[in-house]
Design an enzyme around this catalytic site. Structure first.
Site, short mmCIF file in Angstrom:
data_model
loop_
_atom_site.label_atom_id
_atom_site.label_comp_id
_atom_site.label_asym_id
_atom_site.label_seq_id
_atom_site.Cartn_x
_atom_site.Cartn_y
_atom_site.Cartn_z
N ASN A 109 20.72 -6.21 -14.50
CA ASN A 109 21.30 -7.17 -15.43
C ASN A 109 22.03 -6.49 -16.59
OD1 ASN A 109 20.31 -9.20 -13.76
ND2 ASN A 109 18.37 -9.31 -14.85
N VAL A 111 0.87 -1.17 0.00
CA VAL A 111 0.00 0.00 0.00
C VAL A 111 0.91 1.22 0.00
CG1 VAL A 111 -1.79 1.28 1.22
CG2 VAL A 111 -1.82 -1.22 1.24
#
Length: 611
Positions: A499, A296
């Protein structure tokens, strides 16, 4: 001769001598006339730091700094997981000098409820990847990038991309050879090859099954993209070069990124991304029943400065903690209507107490029994301090729906023991937003494979809130297909710099997203370090939101502090432009087989409710 006159003549000769010697030396070495004139002008002025003045003057004519060495090392991120640090050394005025360093964390897609052996294998894989990345940086990349200028980002990224492609082809060749060897071995031992399937994934139903099987005919999960071991070196090196280029150019990193994006055309104004501040982390493996909500988040309104917005979020956080510490004061869950009666616990039960620990996202960990409990508690907290949801602050919910799918049943488990089909879950979201209009963003409300349902929810809610794809946008290399965005119909995507991503890739992709009317959100990986480069990247590429986690843990707060510093700098330079939140009304027709760029009409802009 008077002693005073002799002293004056000696003093004049001393003042004249360095001027004559310098002028004669540079004349003998054929220095241009303008340099000699500049020297003659400097000495009568008698600057406080004469040699510093000379150094500054002649540094303009020195050779541009070039990369002389890259150093990679294995460090730890905020969770104690291995991360990669890349240091850049340049030759500056004939001296080797350390310019900067960056730290990039390894990324994991292992869900919270993963089996222990899966988590252990993932940790081992990340450790091997970082070790390989360190080898790449210290050996081949160090040699390959030597003598290049750090300001030439495009050339550096092109070479990094070619190196990565080479390594990827080598891996494919090795895998092909291993598969051929395995097939040859299998042929000797058995004539019947075994059929393999993805673990946990339901195979397509066969003819003759019962009618109930039709509900389980959902698109299977796309296989996770394999990550080349060591690919972290590509992202880390590219980002380190960008930071070095900014340092050499004596400008902040965010401005360096903006110049790269706009072809060296300096933007007159820049907009800060709005923060999505995580307030609660709702564990899906906790004793509570609710599984549909993972995070939230609070979004401050655009009318406030970032500093004011952060202060407002902190006030709400303090009141939330007070309410959670005293469950008797928390609002009771109101009874749901008939449609949602089966999906919620309708009893007047106070929400569970918050667990006394902080999530890796930098916020409180707690659990709930139904979807309305955290929203009603949030309303109470805001009302107690004189704020109104939907006017003074907005909510965003990260559903992480890809972690909810039960492939045996072909449905989402939104509560413990309560399952809903993709079409039913769309109805739940529509009802949720209609009942709680202060929710202006849903992140990953569906799996990326449910493209038809993405189209349906965008047509139903696109003009009321943002529908954001995060899991579908993890790998930047897969997002771009030719000149299209390969994601389901959505309002925007969460990009993560991980990556083999390069700075040039991020800039190119965000430009493509801007052109196709997507919004860009930059998000931090789960394992985060104290490196604050992500904030500069978000500001430089013009992201609409930034998702950094909560306002706890040093690796999270460091980035919020950097965002505050950038706001202060832009405001001082009078280049800060106010952010603008607008929704897109999608086409009424669902065309799931087409990409978003093919189905979005010219956008109808609907502003948020007036402040």
């Amino acid at each position: 001769m008077e002693p005073g006159g002799r002293r004056r003549r000696e003093q004049q000769q001393r003042l004249r001598r360095p001027r004559q010697e310098a002028a004669g030396y540079y004349r003998d070495h054929r220095v241009p006339q303008r340099m000699e004139e500049a020297l003659n002008a400097l000495f009568p002025q008698r600057p406080a730091d004469l040699y510093g003045e000379l150094a500054n003057y002649f540094s303009k004519f020195s050779k541009a700094p070039v990369i002389c060495k890259l150093v990679g090392r294995k460090v730890l991120d905020g969770l104690g997981q291995p991360a990669l640090e890349v240091e850049i050394y340049c030759t500056v005025k004939n001296y080797e000098k350390r310019i900067c360093s960056t730290v990039i964390s390894s990324h994991s897609q292992i869900p919270e409820n993963a089996l222990p052996e899966t988590t252990e294998a993932d940790e081992q894989g990340r450790n091997d990847s970082v070790n390989t990345a360190v080898e790449w940086v210290n050996e081949p990349l160090n040699t390959m990038l030597r003598d290049l200028e750090p300001t030439d980002q495009c050339k550096v990224d092109k070479m990094l991309g070619e190196y990565f492609t080479k390594k990827l082809e080598e891996k494919k060749e090795l895998q092909k050879q291993e598969e051929e060897d395995a097939e040859a071995t299998l042929a000797l031992t058995s004539c019947t090859p075994s059929v393999t399937s993805l673990p946990g994934k339901k195979k397509a139903a066969k003819p003759g099954k019962k009618g109930a099987v039709a509900e389980r005919m959902i698109p299977p999960a796309e296989p996770a993209e394999s990550v080349l071991c060591g690919s972290l070196a590509i992202a880390g090196t590219s980002l380190a070069i960008a930071r070095a280029g900014a340092t050499i150019s004596h400008i902040p990193l965010y401005l360096h990124i903006a110049l790269l994006k706009h072809d060296q055309d300096s933007p007159k104004e820049m907009t800060l991304p709005l923060p999505m501040v995580t307030l609660l982390n709702c564990e899906k493996i906790s004793p509570a029943k609710l599984k549909l909500v993972k995070e939230v988040m609070l979004i401050p309104p655009v009318q406030l400065s970032l500093k004011q917005g952060i202060e407002r979020v902190l006030d709400i956080q303090k009141e939330m903690m007070r309410l959670l510490d005293t469950p008797g004061e928390a609002p009771n869950s109101q009874a749901a209507d008939s449609r949602k009666g089966k999906a919620h616990n309708t009893g007047k039960k106070a929400p569970p107490r918050a667990l006394k620990r902080i999530s890796h996202l930098g916020c409180l960990i707690t659990g709930w029994d139904n979807l309305e409990q955290p929203l009603l508690l949030m309303q109470t907290a805001c009302n107690n301090i004189g704020l109104e949801l939907g006017t003074d602050v907005y909510l965003a919910i990260n559903c992480a729906a890809h972690e909810l799918m039960d492939y045996a049943k072909g449905k989402y488990e939104i509560l413990t023991g309560t399952f809903k089909s993709p079409d039913e879950i769309v109805e739940i979201y529509v009802e949720l937003i209609n009942k709680f209009p202060f929710i202006i963003a849903l992140i990953d409300p569906l799996r990326k494979e449910d493209r038809q349902q993405w189209s349906d929810i965008c047509c139903a809610l696109g003009s009321k809130c943002y529908l954001i794809a995060e899991d579908a946008a993890t790998y930047i290399s897969k997002l771009k297909t030719d000149q299209n965005i390969n994601v389901p119909m959505c309002s925007g995507v969460v990009l993560k710099y991980i990556n083999q991503t390069k700075v040039s890739d991020l800039i190119e992709l965000t430009g493509l997203l801007d052109g196709q009317r997507h919004i860009t959100i930059l998000g931090s990986p789960d394992g985060e370090s104290s490196d604050d480069s992500l904030v500069d990247l978000a500001v430089g590429v013009g992201a609409r939101f930034i998702k950094l986690g909560g306002l706890s843990r040093g690796e999270r707060v460091t980035k919020y502090n950097r965002l505050l510093a950038i706001e202060e700098e832009l405001a001082k330079n009078r280049t800060l432009r106010e952010a603008n939140l607008e929704f897109i009304a999608f086409a009424e027709e669902s065309q799931s087989e087409k990409q978003l760029s093919d189905v979005i009409p010219p956008p109808k802009q609907d502003s948020l409710p007036p402040q």
